[in-house]
Design a protein around this motif. Sequence first.
Motif, PDB file in Angstrom:
ATOM      1  N   PRO A  67      16.514   6.176 -63.938  1.00 32.69           N
ATOM      2  CA  PRO A  67      16.969   5.969 -65.318  1.00 32.69           C
ATOM      3  C   PRO A  67      16.769   7.185 -66.213  1.00 32.69           C
ATOM      4  O   PRO A  67      17.582   7.440 -67.108  1.00 32.69           O
ATOM      5  CB  PRO A  67      16.127   4.777 -65.795  1.00 32.69           C
ATOM      6  CG  PRO A  67      15.838   4.016 -64.535  1.00 32.69           C
ATOM      7  CD  PRO A  67      15.644   5.075 -63.473  1.00 32.69           C
ATOM      8  N   ARG A  68      15.719   7.942 -65.961  1.00 30.07           N
ATOM      9  CA  ARG A  68      15.443   9.110 -66.806  1.00 30.07           C
ATOM     10  C   ARG A  68      16.451  10.226 -66.582  1.00 30.07           C
ATOM     11  O   ARG A  68      16.566  11.135 -67.411  1.00 30.07           O
ATOM     12  CB  ARG A  68      14.031   9.622 -66.526  1.00 30.07           C
ATOM     13  CG  ARG A  68      12.923   8.636 -66.893  1.00 30.07           C
ATOM     14  CD  ARG A  68      11.601   9.067 -66.309  1.00 30.07           C
ATOM     15  NE  ARG A  68      11.662   9.127 -64.843  1.00 30.07           N
ATOM     16  CZ  ARG A  68      10.650   9.508 -64.070  1.00 30.07           C
ATOM     17  NH1 ARG A  68       9.499   9.875 -64.617  1.00 30.07           N
ATOM     18  NH2 ARG A  68      10.788   9.529 -62.753  1.00 30.07           N
ATOM     19  N   ARG A  69      17.185  10.163 -65.464  1.00 32.89           N
ATOM     20  CA  ARG A  69      18.188  11.180 -65.137  1.00 32.89           C
ATOM     21  C   ARG A  69      19.600  10.605 -65.175  1.00 32.89           C
ATOM     22  O   ARG A  69      20.536  11.205 -64.648  1.00 32.89           O
ATOM     23  CB  ARG A  69      17.907  11.754 -63.749  1.00 32.89           C
ATOM     24  CG  ARG A  69      16.569  12.459 -63.617  1.00 32.89           C
ATOM     25  CD  ARG A  69      16.647  13.860 -64.192  1.00 32.89           C
ATOM     26  NE  ARG A  69      17.517  14.705 -63.390  1.00 32.89           N
ATOM     27  CZ  ARG A  69      18.102  15.822 -63.830  1.00 32.89           C
ATOM     28  NH1 ARG A  69      17.927  16.198 -65.073  1.00 32.89           N
ATOM     29  NH2 ARG A  69      18.864  16.547 -63.027  1.00 32.89           N
ATOM     30  N   THR A  70      19.721   9.438 -65.788  1.00 32.89           N
ATOM     31  CA  THR A  70      21.011   8.742 -65.823  1.00 32.89           C
ATOM     32  C   THR A  70      21.586   8.762 -67.229  1.00 32.89           C
ATOM     33  O   THR A  70      20.871   8.543 -68.206  1.00 32.89           O
ATOM     34  CB  THR A  70      20.846   7.284 -65.353  1.00 32.89           C
ATOM     35  OG1 THR A  70      20.366   7.274 -64.004  1.00 32.89           O
ATOM     36  CG2 THR A  70      22.161   6.530 -65.426  1.00 32.89           C
ATOM     37  N   THR A  71      22.884   9.020 -67.316  1.00 31.87           N
ATOM     38  CA  THR A  71      23.589   8.974 -68.592  1.00 31.87           C
ATOM     39  C   THR A  71      24.564   7.808 -68.586  1.00 31.87           C
ATOM     40  O   THR A  71      25.344   7.643 -67.645  1.00 31.87           O
ATOM     41  CB  THR A  71      24.360  10.277 -68.855  1.00 31.87           C
ATOM     42  OG1 THR A  71      23.428  11.360 -68.977  1.00 31.87           O
ATOM     43  CG2 THR A  71      25.180  10.178 -70.142  1.00 31.87           C
ATOM     44  N   VAL A  72      24.514   7.008 -69.627  1.00 33.81           N
ATOM     45  CA  VAL A  72      25.452   5.911 -69.834  1.00 33.81           C
ATOM     46  C   VAL A  72      26.575   6.407 -70.739  1.00 33.81           C
ATOM     47  O   VAL A  72      26.326   7.099 -71.731  1.00 33.81           O
ATOM     48  CB  VAL A  72      24.738   4.709 -70.491  1.00 33.81           C
ATOM     49  CG1 VAL A  72      25.744   3.670 -70.974  1.00 33.81           C
ATOM     50  CG2 VAL A  72      23.750   4.087 -69.515  1.00 33.81           C
ATOM     51  N   VAL A  73      27.812   6.050 -70.397  1.00 34.16           N
ATOM     52  CA  VAL A  73      28.963   6.375 -71.245  1.00 34.16           C
ATOM     53  C   VAL A  73      29.496   5.062 -71.797  1.00 34.16           C
ATOM     54  O   VAL A  73      29.959   4.203 -71.045  1.00 34.16           O
ATOM     55  CB  VAL A  73      30.058   7.127 -70.469  1.00 34.16           C
ATOM     56  CG1 VAL A  73      31.182   7.541 -71.421  1.00 34.16           C
ATOM     57  CG2 VAL A  73      29.474   8.352 -69.769  1.00 34.16           C
ATOM     58  N   GLU A  74      29.422   4.908 -73.106  1.00 29.02           N
ATOM     59  CA  GLU A  74      29.718   3.637 -73.763  1.00 29.02           C
ATOM     60  C   GLU A  74      30.630   3.840 -74.969  1.00 29.02           C
ATOM     61  O   GLU A  74      30.740   4.943 -75.501  1.00 29.02           O
ATOM     62  CB  GLU A  74      28.417   2.979 -74.241  1.00 29.02           C
ATOM     63  CG  GLU A  74      27.830   1.967 -73.286  1.00 29.02           C
ATOM     64  CD  GLU A  74      28.610   0.658 -73.263  1.00 29.02           C
ATOM     65  OE1 GLU A  74      29.540   0.501 -74.083  1.00 29.02           O
ATOM     66  OE2 GLU A  74      28.281  -0.206 -72.437  1.00 29.02           O
ATOM     67  N   ASP A  75      31.260   2.737 -75.403  1.00 29.96           N
ATOM     68  CA  ASP A  75      32.082   2.802 -76.613  1.00 29.96           C
ATOM     69  C   ASP A  75      31.737   1.701 -77.605  1.00 29.96           C
ATOM     70  O   ASP A  75      32.455   1.517 -78.586  1.00 29.96           O
ATOM     71  CB  ASP A  75      33.572   2.727 -76.261  1.00 29.96           C
ATOM     72  CG  ASP A  75      33.998   1.343 -75.795  1.00 29.96           C
ATOM     73  OD1 ASP A  75      33.181   0.655 -75.131  1.00 29.96           O
ATOM     74  OD2 ASP A  75      35.137   0.941 -76.088  1.00 29.96           O
ATOM     75  N   SER A  76      30.650   0.961 -77.359  1.00 22.36           N
ATOM     76  CA  SER A  76      30.256  -0.100 -78.290  1.00 22.36           C
ATOM     77  C   SER A  76      28.799   0.078 -78.696  1.00 22.36           C
ATOM     78  O   SER A  76      27.975   0.533 -77.892  1.00 22.36           O
ATOM     79  CB  SER A  76      30.440  -1.480 -77.656  1.00 22.36           C
ATOM     80  OG  SER A  76      29.445  -1.723 -76.672  1.00 22.36           O
ATOM     81  N   PRO A  77      28.457  -0.287 -79.928  1.00 23.84           N
ATOM     82  CA  PRO A  77      27.053  -0.208 -80.344  1.00 23.84           C
ATOM     83  C   PRO A  77      26.128  -1.024 -79.446  1.00 23.84           C
ATOM     84  O   PRO A  77      25.020  -0.576 -79.125  1.00 23.84           O
ATOM     85  CB  PRO A  77      27.085  -0.753 -81.775  1.00 23.84           C
ATOM     86  CG  PRO A  77      28.454  -0.410 -82.271  1.00 23.84           C
ATOM     87  CD  PRO A  77      29.343  -0.614 -81.066  1.00 23.84           C
ATOM     88  N   ALA A  78      26.578  -2.209 -79.013  1.00 24.56           N
ATOM     89  CA  ALA A  78      25.737  -3.033 -78.136  1.00 24.56           C
ATOM     90  C   ALA A  78      25.458  -2.319 -76.823  1.00 24.56           C
ATOM     91  O   ALA A  78      24.340  -2.363 -76.296  1.00 24.56           O
ATOM     92  CB  ALA A  78      26.406  -4.380 -77.871  1.00 24.56           C
ATOM     93  N   GLY A  79      26.470  -1.650 -76.283  1.00 22.22           N
ATOM     94  CA  GLY A  79      26.278  -0.910 -75.043  1.00 22.22           C
ATOM     95  C   GLY A  79      25.361   0.282 -75.216  1.00 22.22           C
ATOM     96  O   GLY A  79      24.540   0.586 -74.343  1.00 22.22           O
TER      97      GLY A  79
END
Length: 217
Positions: A160-172
């Motif tokens: 998780p410390r080396r993972t990037t999430v790509v999101e388009d919602s505030p909840a995400g």
Amino acid sequence: MIAVIFDCDGVLVDSEPIANAILAEELTRIGAPTTTEESVRDYMGRSWGHMVEVVTERLGAPPPATLAEAYRERLFAAYAAREVPPVPGIAAALDDLDARGIPYCVASSGDHERIRNGLATAGLGDRFDDARIFSADDVGRGKPWPDLFLHAAARMGFDPRRTTVVEDSPAGVQAGRAAGMTVLGYSARTPASLLEEAGARTFEEMNALVSLLTAPV
């Protein structure tokens, strides 16, 4: 090694406009008047269960059981009619990640069938086999809780410390941050200020994604 977890709707598949328009129309039909803008504000990035809870509170009773089927039927018809394209630039971004050997998967509030149908319609189905598709149905709590992203990371072997999430919602964005991950907020359709307030670094064009992922921290 860095890794990436993508949201699906609005990040890989440009489905948010039509999905929220359909949901707003179906909610209005059952007596819970809703505009497309209100659907985006209240439900985008959230699970179906969250929407049911909100509508139940508004109506004073659960929505009819036919709501889910009516919504899915219309959404899948839009998929079948090829009305849902890929997000502009995402195919090239995935090509670049593949060339660099950066692993990725998708984790979405939608169910598995919706995710697979959306990806296939957008021409991205061959990018994500079943082992790289994760749904809020897989965990007890959906976004903004971190459970889905942590589940996806564990199954994929991502740190998780080396993972990037790509999101388009505030909840995400909130879910990614709660999971201890870096979050990039795609702001082509969502106001950047909302994503930044939730804790994301924002970008508006997918051609900027890989450079952001690989930039020195």
